[in-house]
Every structure is written in C-alpha cells, then in structure tokens.
Design an enzyme around this catalytic site. Structure first.
Site, mmCIF file in Angstrom:
data_model
loop_
_atom_site.group_PDB
_atom_site.id
_atom_site.type_symbol
_atom_site.label_atom_id
_atom_site.label_comp_id
_atom_site.label_asym_id
_atom_site.label_seq_id
_atom_site.Cartn_x
_atom_site.Cartn_y
_atom_site.Cartn_z
ATOM 1 N N LYS A 116 15.351 -5.348 -87.869
ATOM 2 C CA LYS A 116 16.609 -6.081 -88.063
ATOM 3 C C LYS A 116 16.406 -7.346 -88.895
ATOM 4 O O LYS A 116 17.283 -7.725 -89.674
ATOM 5 C CB LYS A 116 17.246 -6.417 -86.713
ATOM 6 C CG LYS A 116 17.477 -5.208 -85.804
ATOM 7 C CD LYS A 116 18.310 -4.113 -86.454
ATOM 8 C CE LYS A 116 17.993 -2.755 -85.838
ATOM 9 N NZ LYS A 116 18.494 -1.611 -86.598
ATOM 10 N N GLU A 200 20.659 -16.041 -83.739
ATOM 11 C CA GLU A 200 21.922 -16.025 -84.487
ATOM 12 C C GLU A 200 22.986 -16.777 -83.707
ATOM 13 O O GLU A 200 22.912 -16.854 -82.487
ATOM 14 C CB GLU A 200 22.441 -14.572 -84.616
ATOM 15 C CG GLU A 200 21.970 -13.808 -85.807
ATOM 16 C CD GLU A 200 22.514 -12.380 -85.799
ATOM 17 O OE1 GLU A 200 23.288 -12.020 -84.895
ATOM 18 O OE2 GLU A 200 22.140 -11.640 -86.711
ATOM 19 N N HIS A 235 27.196 -0.737 -74.851
ATOM 20 C CA HIS A 235 26.768 -0.226 -76.160
ATOM 21 C C HIS A 235 26.946 1.273 -76.309
ATOM 22 O O HIS A 235 26.466 1.860 -77.276
ATOM 23 C CB HIS A 235 25.341 -0.664 -76.483
ATOM 24 C CG HIS A 235 25.155 -2.149 -76.291
ATOM 25 N ND1 HIS A 235 25.792 -3.068 -77.094
ATOM 26 C CD2 HIS A 235 24.468 -2.862 -75.371
ATOM 27 C CE1 HIS A 235 25.487 -4.290 -76.671
ATOM 28 N NE2 HIS A 235 24.693 -4.188 -75.642
ATOM 29 N N ARG A 291 22.098 7.480 -90.587
ATOM 30 C CA ARG A 291 22.246 8.839 -90.047
ATOM 31 C C ARG A 291 23.722 9.219 -90.059
ATOM 32 O O ARG A 291 24.580 8.386 -90.334
ATOM 33 C CB ARG A 291 21.775 8.838 -88.579
ATOM 34 C CG ARG A 291 22.588 7.849 -87.741
ATOM 35 C CD ARG A 291 22.435 8.014 -86.252
ATOM 36 N NE ARG A 291 23.403 7.228 -85.531
ATOM 37 C CZ ARG A 291 23.246 5.947 -85.169
ATOM 38 N NH1 ARG A 291 22.136 5.307 -85.473
ATOM 39 N NH2 ARG A 291 24.212 5.314 -84.531
HETATM 40 C C1 MV4 Z 1 26.069 -9.785 -81.689
HETATM 41 C C2 MV4 Z 1 27.209 -10.076 -80.920
HETATM 42 C C3 MV4 Z 1 27.750 -11.333 -81.028
HETATM 43 N N1 MV4 Z 1 27.174 -12.254 -81.839
HETATM 44 N N2 MV4 Z 1 25.554 -10.718 -82.493
HETATM 45 C C4 MV4 Z 1 25.298 -5.484 -79.862
HETATM 46 C C5 MV4 Z 1 24.613 -4.341 -80.491
HETATM 47 C C6 MV4 Z 1 23.634 -4.971 -81.382
HETATM 48 N N3 MV4 Z 1 23.285 -4.107 -82.431
HETATM 49 C C7 MV4 Z 1 24.335 -6.187 -81.851
HETATM 50 N N4 MV4 Z 1 25.294 -6.484 -80.850
HETATM 51 C C8 MV4 Z 1 25.985 -7.632 -80.852
HETATM 52 N N5 MV4 Z 1 25.498 -8.597 -81.663
HETATM 53 C C9 MV4 Z 1 26.097 -11.919 -82.543
HETATM 54 N N6 MV4 Z 1 25.547 -12.838 -83.356
HETATM 55 C C10 MV4 Z 1 27.744 -9.088 -80.108
HETATM 56 C C11 MV4 Z 1 27.119 -7.862 -80.065
HETATM 57 C C12 MV4 Z 1 27.728 -6.909 -79.189
HETATM 58 C C13 MV4 Z 1 28.335 -5.744 -79.669
HETATM 59 C C14 MV4 Z 1 28.373 -5.430 -81.001
HETATM 60 C C15 MV4 Z 1 28.967 -4.276 -81.447
HETATM 61 C C16 MV4 Z 1 29.548 -3.419 -80.541
HETATM 62 C C17 MV4 Z 1 29.535 -3.702 -79.228
HETATM 63 C C18 MV4 Z 1 28.919 -4.856 -78.764
HETATM 64 C C19 MV4 Z 1 28.917 -5.133 -77.414
HETATM 65 C C20 MV4 Z 1 28.319 -6.254 -76.959
HETATM 66 C C21 MV4 Z 1 27.702 -7.137 -77.842
#
Ligand code: MV4
Length: 506
Positions: A116, A200, A235, A291
C-alpha cells in the site's frame, strides 16, 4: 483466441467465467477440492479435475496442483477469478513460466499494488488525489506524532501489506497513537509477515466508491464508470450499485480520469478497479484491485459490456474494440450478495445443504448463482451462495425489482441474509441514497425487527415447503406471512382437506 481455459476458482465466479468462455467458443476446465465434488461449477464445466483436500491451501491455493492439471488438460490460459490466487504475483508468474496465458494483469502491476505504501508513492507521482498522510513507513513514535499533528487527529495507522480492511487502527490523540503504533506493527507482522505501517488522516464518514477499468495490452485504457460499495460489514460488501446515488456526470468524469491515471501509472492491462474514499465532495485513492471483482455485474448491467469476456479477449492479445466515447451509462443496477449466514447472530456463516431452492426471475433480474437445489455450502470457503442483481431505468425501479426478487427467492435448509437485504431495501435512508461505510453498524438496531419478521416468514416457508406439516397454528402463521399460495398448492397435491378456508382468487 484460446481453445481451452482452466478456471482456478469455485462457486459463482467459476460459473460466471464458464459462461464467458462458452460465449467465446472456448472449452472450460474446472478444478475442485474434496468439498466441491458435487458442486455446480464442476457439473457445468466441460472437464473437471480433482486438485486436493477441502482446505484452500491444499486445493484452490495449491499452485503446483493447478499447473499440473493445466498441463494435463492442455489448456491455453488460466483465469483466477477473485480471492484465492487472483492477486498473487508469484502465481501469475508461475502460470506464464509454465507456458500458459494468465487472464489478468501483468504480475508487476499486481505486485506494485500489493504494497500500500508503494501504491501511494506511485499514485502521488501520477497525480492521483491521496488521503493526507505519509507515503513512507513509520520508523519511530516521534515521527508519527509529528505527522499526526501536521495533518490533524484523528489519524489511522495501516499495514502496508494489508488491504481490504486488515490491520487498521484509529487514534484520536497522542496517547492513543502511541498505543496504536506498537499494536499495529505487531498485528501487521503476525497477519502479513511484514511489520511496515504508515499513517493517514482518518476520514470519519466516507463513502466507498470505485471505478472499473479496462485496459488492453496495446496501451488502450478506458473506464466503465463507478460503483457505490458503502453497504458493508467488517469489510465484507453486502450491497453494491451502479451508479452511486451521489454520482454526477462531472464527478464521474473526474474520478474516471483519476482512475485512468492510476492504471496508466502501472501499465495496467486487464479489468481492474480503483477504490476511492469520498467525503464532503472530495475523493481520494484508497487502493487498486488487480482482479475481476464480485460486484463487476452492476457495471455490466448499466454499460452493456461483458467485463469477463473483455478480460479473456485482452489476455488473448486483442485490442479493446471501443474507446471512452463509446461507453454509455444507462439505467441503474443493484447487487445483493446472498450469503449463507445468520444476520441476527453476528452474521456467522451457516454452511449446510440447500433442501429446496427457487430462484427469482422476470424483468430486470439477473442471478449469478453458484448453487442449485440439493447443493451443499461447504464450511471451508466464503459463504457466498449467489449474487442477485436487478436493473431498472432508474434507482427507484431497480429497488422495486430487488424487493420483488428477494420476495420470490426461496432458499430452504441454510440460513441466509435475504431477510437482511429485504430490511435494508425498505429502509428510509437507503432508499434516499443516504449511506456511508458505517451504514450497517449505525442502522442495525433499526433493521433488527424487520430482519426478524422476514426470518419468521422464511421459517414458516421451511415448515410448509419441506416438512409439509399442517398443524393449524403453523398454517395460520404461514398464511399471515403471505404464504397461502404454497399451502393450497401442497394441500391439493396431497389430496388433503385444508384446515382453513382459502379465498378464491378470480
Ligand atoms: C480508511 C478509512 C478512513 N480514513 N482510511 C478499510 C479498508 C482498507 N482498505 C481501507 N479502509 C479504510 N481506510 C482513511 N484514511 C476508512 C476505511 C474503511 C472502509 C473503507 C472502504 C470500505 C469500507 C470501509 C469500512 C471501514 C473503514
């Protein structure tokens, strides 16, 4: 074009790929584990080969076993589907080295997006909007505090090797940040074998919106618009739609352009998805999925493009047969993931045998299912039974059709999340398109009663359809649940006298 393709996957996505192959005149080879001997994907494919015991590491993740079958069956290419080996650069390389085509992107693109931090570095350089934060590993606490102060709390500490939500922790102040960094590193090391973490700004109420890309091996790249994926729990996405309820032509153009920049930056060459977080009018790159995704279906419905067929054609060396101007977005599509799970009991998986199965149909309904009546949902893999997709001229019609299709859908023998979907599709904020990534946790208490009501209805159906018990109280419960049709039908078949009088419908 290929003559024969091996599908290194199972369930609904294996069947989706078989269908694409058949339409292209390609023969299909399925592989299966001990648990999938009698699965529908095995039954449908032109040939099927056993690859090992039920646990995935011994079968669907067993690279040597899969390549051995590819040789034996004399295939030209391998499609990995999603999950399992789909985003494993070692697998993609091994496939090519063994002389087969990999139906997916080049391994370097997979690898580049696997880290990432590396992904953020590439996207920063390419001019894709990023969430404020570091694009370097966190070395020590003082450095982390400095970054947190400059971007402002709350912040999130993420594992570089993570993704899909694993290894993420939020800190609202300096003290919390101290605790979180150490634990995040330990978790990252244990889960991914890599303790690298980065920091972040934490977005508190984002939407998850993603852009579908299609790129060929001749440098052509287009986007197929957006999908809204905010309805998720831990998720695991549950409902997706295209377009997002908040989408405008202008926003789609900007997000599409950013996604194409992302794809170009890694020389992408297949179907892929760029995920964004959207909040307060701004969007930020989150990660890229290299994918085919579960929810590709909703994009297919509103663009008319068969994304899986395109993937196969691209891997066979064909050029994209249209450019961005040829892509038109029409209508609205929604997908409900139908899982064997118990929504009122922490959504625990409920594997088992499907005793009775009736699939929905009719106008605007698509069902991508991995099962049929009598099928077994094994406990070893994810509990996805099928994907129910509805299409309408607008969101309102897509919702009405989904509610109607969920009502038609009968699965007896395993608990499913159909009652959950029925409850959400009637909930005010969902209907208004007022959603974000916290929707399910925020609304669960409000949804509970309705989920229970629809579970009772499903339970009545179970007693009526599978046991054929005509105890008066059950029949009355079933009738009050709107099931008189079934009862009268079964009563007639059994030549029995109905214990209650049915109104004649003329
Ligand atoms: C975040 C976020 C809020 N702020 N990053 C969750 C999956 C991972 N790939 C990244 N995710 C998140 N990153 C920042 N800076 C909130 C999430 C997140 C989320 C993102 C997409 C779909 C569902 C989610 C559920 C909880 C948290």
């Amino acid at each position: 074009m290929f003559n024969k393709v091996l599908i290194a996957n199972r369930g609904e996505i294996a069947i989706r790929i078989i269908r694409a192959c058949w339409e292209l005149g390609i023969k299909t080879v399925a592989v299966y584990s001990e648990a999938d001997k009698r699965s529908l994907h095995v039954n449908l494919a032109d040939e099927a080969y056993y690859i090992g015991p039920a646990p995935a590491p011994k079968s669907y993740l067993n690279i040597d076993a899969i390549l051995h079958i590819a040789e034996k069956a004399k295939v030209d290419a391998i499609h990995p589907g999603y999950g399992f080996l789909a985003e494993n650069p070692k697998f993609a390389r091994a496939v090519k080295k063994a002389g087969f085509e990999f139906i997916g992107p080049n391994p370097n693109a997979i690898e580049a997006m696997g880290s990432k931090i590396n992904a953020k570095k590439i996207m920063k350089k390419a001019g894709v909007p990023l969430i404020p934060g570091s694009d370097k590993p966190i070395e020590d606490l003082d450095e982390a505090i400095e970054i947190a102060k400059s971007i402002g709390f709350p912040v999130v500490v993420k594992a570089s090797a993570g993704g899909g939500g694993m290894g993420m922790s939020v800190a609202y102040n300096e003290e919390e940040l101290k605790e979180v960094i150490e634990s995040a590193k330990t978790i990252a090391q244990n889960a991914f074998g890599d303790p690298t973490v980065f920091i972040e700004k934490y977005l508190e109420n984002p939407r998850h919106i993603e852009i579908q890309l299609l790129a060929d091996r001749h440098g052509n790249i287009i986007h197929l618009g957006d999908r809204e994926c905010s309805i998720q729990r831990r998720h695991q996405k549950l409902i997706e739609e295209a377009p997002s309820p908040i989408m405008t032509e202008e926003l789609r153009e900007r997000m599409g352009e950013a996604a194409i920049k992302a794809g170009k930056a890694i020389n992408y060459d297949s179907a892929g998805t760029v995920e964004f977080l959207y909040q307060d009018g701004n969007f930020y790159f989150l990660e890229m999925n290299t994918r085919i995704q579960v929810e590709h279906t909703v994009t297919e419905m509103i663009t008319g493009i068969d994304i899986v067929k395109e993937m196969i054609k691209i891997a066979a060396g064909e050029e994209l047969s249209y450019n961005q101007e040829d892509i038109e977005f029409k209508g609205h599509a929604i997908e409900c993931r139908i899982n064997a799970e118990d929504p009122l009991n922490e959504f625990v998986p409920c594997p088992g045998k499907i005793k009775l199965y009736r699939s929905p149909g009719g106008p605007g309904v698509r069902l991508d299912s991995g099962v049929c009546g009598g099928a077994e949902i094994p406990p070893y893999y994810d509990p996805l039974i099928s994907k129910l997709i509805t299409y309408g001229r607008d969101r309102k019609e897509a919702i009405a059709r989904m509610r109607r299709a969920l009502k038609e859908y009968v699965i007896v023998g395993v608990k499913t999340n159909i009652p959950f979907h029925r409850a959400v599709l009637e909930e005010e904020d969902f209907i208004k398109g007022n959603i974000n990534t916290h929707y399910v946790e925020n609304k669960f208490d409000k949804l509970k009663d309705k989920i229970y009501k629809y579970e009772l209805e499903a339970r009545d159906l179970y007693s009526v359809l599978s046991e054929r018990v005509f105890e008066k109280s059950k029949v009355i419960a079933a009738v009050s649940g709107g099931l008189s049709m079934y009862i009268s039908q079964i009563v007639r078949e059994n030549g029995e006298e109905s214990p209650i009088k049915f109104k004649e419908n003329k």
